[in-house]
Design a protein around this motif. Sequence first.
Motif, PDB file in Angstrom:
ATOM      1  N   TRP A  77       0.687  -1.334  -0.339  1.00 38.30           N
ATOM      2  CA  TRP A  77       0.045   0.017  -0.019  1.00 38.30           C
ATOM      3  C   TRP A  77       0.910   1.285  -0.129  1.00 38.30           C
ATOM      4  CZ3 TRP A  77      -5.003   0.490  -0.887  1.00 38.30           C
ATOM      5  CH2 TRP A  77      -5.998  -0.468  -0.759  1.00 38.30           C
ATOM      6  N   GLY A  78       1.949   1.279   0.581  1.00 37.65           N
ATOM      7  CA  GLY A  78       2.567   2.398   0.925  1.00 37.65           C
ATOM      8  C   GLY A  78       3.544   2.709  -0.262  1.00 37.65           C
ATOM      9  N   VAL A  79       3.539   1.841  -1.514  1.00 38.25           N
ATOM     10  CA  VAL A  79       4.279   2.276  -2.477  1.00 38.25           C
ATOM     11  C   VAL A  79       3.425   2.278  -3.782  1.00 38.25           C
ATOM     12  CG1 VAL A  79       6.552   1.556  -1.667  1.00 38.25           C
ATOM     13  CG2 VAL A  79       5.154   0.014  -2.521  1.00 38.25           C
ATOM     14  N   LEU A  80       2.069   2.191  -3.628  1.00 36.67           N
ATOM     15  CA  LEU A  80       1.166   2.110  -4.639  1.00 36.67           C
ATOM     16  C   LEU A  80       1.267   3.540  -5.458  1.00 36.67           C
ATOM     17  CD1 LEU A  80      -1.919   0.318  -3.469  1.00 36.67           C
ATOM     18  CD2 LEU A  80      -0.710  -0.489  -5.069  1.00 36.67           C
ATOM     19  N   PRO A  81       0.811   3.657  -6.818  1.00 35.91           N
ATOM     20  CA  PRO A  81       0.487   4.730  -7.445  1.00 35.91           C
ATOM     21  C   PRO A  81      -0.344   5.818  -6.506  1.00 35.91           C
ATOM     22  CG  PRO A  81       0.470   3.290  -8.815  1.00 35.91           C
ATOM     23  CD  PRO A  81       0.658   2.587  -7.629  1.00 35.91           C
ATOM     24  N   GLN A  82      -0.255   7.034  -6.038  1.00 40.27           N
ATOM     25  CA  GLN A  82      -0.853   7.773  -5.455  1.00 40.27           C
ATOM     26  C   GLN A  82      -2.314   7.779  -5.268  1.00 40.27           C
ATOM     27  OE1 GLN A  82       0.439   9.304  -2.619  1.00 40.27           O
ATOM     28  NE2 GLN A  82      -1.559   9.808  -1.762  1.00 40.27           N
ATOM     29  N   ARG A  83      -2.863   7.576  -6.680  1.00 43.63           N
ATOM     30  CA  ARG A  83      -4.301   7.817  -6.907  1.00 43.63           C
ATOM     31  C   ARG A  83      -5.063   6.654  -6.494  1.00 43.63           C
ATOM     32  NH1 ARG A  83      -5.662   7.421 -13.242  1.00 43.63           N
ATOM     33  NH2 ARG A  83      -4.158   5.444 -13.603  1.00 43.63           N
ATOM     34  N   CYS A  84      -4.197   5.432  -6.223  1.00 40.30           N
ATOM     35  CA  CYS A  84      -4.830   4.282  -5.888  1.00 40.30           C
ATOM     36  C   CYS A  84      -4.791   4.023  -4.447  1.00 40.30           C
ATOM     37  CB  CYS A  84      -3.779   2.996  -6.481  1.00 40.30           C
ATOM     38  SG  CYS A  84      -3.820   3.020  -8.093  1.00 40.30           S
ATOM     39  N   LYS A  85      -4.498   4.956  -3.553  1.00 42.11           N
ATOM     40  CA  LYS A  85      -4.278   4.999  -2.021  1.00 42.11           C
ATOM     41  C   LYS A  85      -5.627   5.472  -1.419  1.00 42.11           C
ATOM     42  CE  LYS A  85       0.794   5.405  -1.917  1.00 42.11           C
ATOM     43  NZ  LYS A  85       1.700   6.097  -1.363  1.00 42.11           N
ATOM     44  N   PHE A  86      -5.812   5.161  -0.364  1.00 38.80           N
ATOM     45  CA  PHE A  86      -6.983   5.773   0.557  1.00 38.80           C
ATOM     46  C   PHE A  86      -6.343   6.676   1.481  1.00 38.80           C
ATOM     47  CE2 PHE A  86      -8.761   1.955  -1.486  1.00 38.80           C
ATOM     48  CZ  PHE A  86     -10.427   2.090  -1.248  1.00 38.80           C
ATOM     49  N   ASP A  87      -7.397   7.447   2.124  1.00 34.61           N
ATOM     50  CA  ASP A  87      -6.870   8.496   3.166  1.00 34.61           C
ATOM     51  C   ASP A  87      -6.383   7.790   4.481  1.00 34.61           C
ATOM     52  OD1 ASP A  87      -7.461  10.542   1.518  1.00 34.61           O
ATOM     53  OD2 ASP A  87      -9.366  10.867   2.306  1.00 34.61           O
ATOM     54  N   ARG A  88      -7.051   6.896   4.690  1.00 37.50           N
ATOM     55  CA  ARG A  88      -6.673   5.776   5.839  1.00 37.50           C
ATOM     56  C   ARG A  88      -6.477   4.339   5.274  1.00 37.50           C
ATOM     57  NH1 ARG A  88     -10.713   4.894   8.890  1.00 37.50           N
ATOM     58  NH2 ARG A  88     -12.435   5.931   7.584  1.00 37.50           N
ATOM     59  N   LEU A  89      -5.474   3.911   5.920  1.00 45.46           N
ATOM     60  CA  LEU A  89      -4.996   2.401   5.454  1.00 45.46           C
ATOM     61  C   LEU A  89      -6.157   1.324   5.818  1.00 45.46           C
ATOM     62  CD1 LEU A  89      -2.825   0.444   4.524  1.00 45.46           C
ATOM     63  CD2 LEU A  89      -2.202   0.223   6.893  1.00 45.46           C
ATOM     64  N   SER A  90      -6.893   1.812   6.760  1.00 42.49           N
ATOM     65  CA  SER A  90      -7.947   0.727   7.184  1.00 42.49           C
ATOM     66  C   SER A  90      -8.984   0.796   6.319  1.00 42.49           C
ATOM     67  CB  SER A  90      -8.455   1.259   8.419  1.00 42.49           C
ATOM     68  OG  SER A  90      -8.810   2.466   8.546  1.00 42.49           O
ATOM     69  N   GLU A  91      -9.328   1.614   5.365  1.00 39.25           N
ATOM     70  CA  GLU A  91     -10.459   1.685   4.443  1.00 39.25           C
ATOM     71  C   GLU A  91      -9.955   0.777   3.489  1.00 39.25           C
ATOM     72  OE1 GLU A  91     -12.189   5.966   3.469  1.00 39.25           O
ATOM     73  OE2 GLU A  91     -10.159   6.614   4.295  1.00 39.25           O
ATOM     74  N   GLY A  92      -8.975   0.877   2.776  1.00 42.04           N
ATOM     75  CA  GLY A  92      -8.563  -0.089   1.792  1.00 42.04           C
ATOM     76  C   GLY A  92      -8.194  -1.584   2.336  1.00 42.04           C
ATOM     77  N   ILE A  93      -7.873  -1.726   3.455  1.00 40.05           N
ATOM     78  CA  ILE A  93      -7.856  -2.985   3.930  1.00 40.05           C
ATOM     79  C   ILE A  93      -9.530  -3.577   4.129  1.00 40.05           C
ATOM     80  CG2 ILE A  93      -7.120  -4.698   5.899  1.00 40.05           C
ATOM     81  CD1 ILE A  93      -4.701  -2.867   6.241  1.00 40.05           C
ATOM     82  N   ALA A  94     -10.216  -2.838   4.522  1.00 38.63           N
ATOM     83  CA  ALA A  94     -11.515  -3.234   5.064  1.00 38.63           C
ATOM     84  C   ALA A  94     -12.242  -3.424   3.642  1.00 38.63           C
ATOM     85  CB  ALA A  94     -12.266  -2.245   5.629  1.00 38.63           C
TER      86      ALA A  94
END
Length: 421
Positions: free
Chosen positions: A392-409
């Motif tokens: 998650w930390g090295v993904l292209p910026q537009r693929c990230k969520f504001d909070r890591l927990s959102e993406g994992i959920a």
Amino acid sequence: MSDNSPQSEWLGYCSNVHAGTSFAQTRQNLQQHALEVKRELGIDHPMGIGLWLSSDAVAELDDSQACDEFRDWLQQVELVPFTFNGFPFGDFHQKEVKHAVYHPTWAESSRLDYTVMLAQIMDKILPVEISGTPMSGTISTLPLGWPENPNSAMLPRDLSDRSQRFLPQLVSPEFLSQATSNLDRLAEQLELIEQKSGRRIMVCLEPEPGCLLETAEDLCRFFDSYLLDRSPALDARIRRYLGVCHDICHSAVMFESQASAIEQYRQLQLEIGKVQVSSAVKMVRPKSADVLQDNRWFESALLPFSEPKYLHQTVIQHQQQIQFFEDLPLAMQYMETLNSSEWELRVHFHVPIFLSEINGLETTQHEIVLFQQSLDQSSSTVQHWEIETYAWGVLPQRCKFDRLSEGIAQEWRWLTAIGKS
């Protein structure tokens, strides 16, 4: 819903996505991220977590009081560390990881000591009973190591004939002897744990592209040649305490059939102790008139995934050949030489499993579905499922969520949803 779906067994996400090597950082990350995932999902009962503990954190937990306090806290917040990721040994979030993640190897005593300590910690912090029986645990580990004598990394390696890849050509006899001895000693220690506490802990070797064991075929050949068929008692111990961690991303990158992998493990009576649910970057070049223009677009689309922290092994299939590259930049150089009208490239870059495309490229998400379908059709079962998107930390910026927990959920929801189909 089938009995093999993630919801019917233990499911969690791997905490190696969290930075931090000390035990204090590990606990803080669980407080900050894992509990937030639990809230995001609306889980009001014990939630599974795949725990990653660095060697430094393991040393801190060697203190029985610290271990007891950690166990009590986990029970209080209702997190169940049913599986550990014992692959990364040191700092998995340093500026550059690359080949360092494959050290120490299974030929080194430090790998054995670390893994035994992980098992001892797991035995102490897992709940004593779930449904009236001692809860079992799994620990994934590296597939021996990286080759000592690899082919030149600057040249593609042909994967079309797996039978030509022999372990004695990749490492010394001393390496294989010591690795086998260490795995034997590990199985002995795991047996002692079960005799003492009644808890079965299985350590699962995880095939990975480029490693000494990179496919199901490699892993089965290693077990068959070095660990099994020595005596009935030894075989029983090995099969009970050493198993398979099947990483779906790794398997997909190697263009391995999910059904074939499951069948090979079944025939050798190797247990799939855990599955790491993961997805890779995929690029398919169809027939096109403008090869040069397409190649330039592909290179531009791939560039964000050519980052310096992790090794991104890449495999290209074209003209009946399957070519392996140690890292993505090497594959991108090779792409410029391809005149074939059709080819497919897969990159070892763990991307969110709910995405079928990313940055204009495809993913191997469908391999996750294929694995579940193949498992349903076989007589194999899997108890432990772990979502392992550590990048998650090295993904292209537009693929990230504001909070890591959102993406994992969102990954969790997608996986449990396909388990219901």
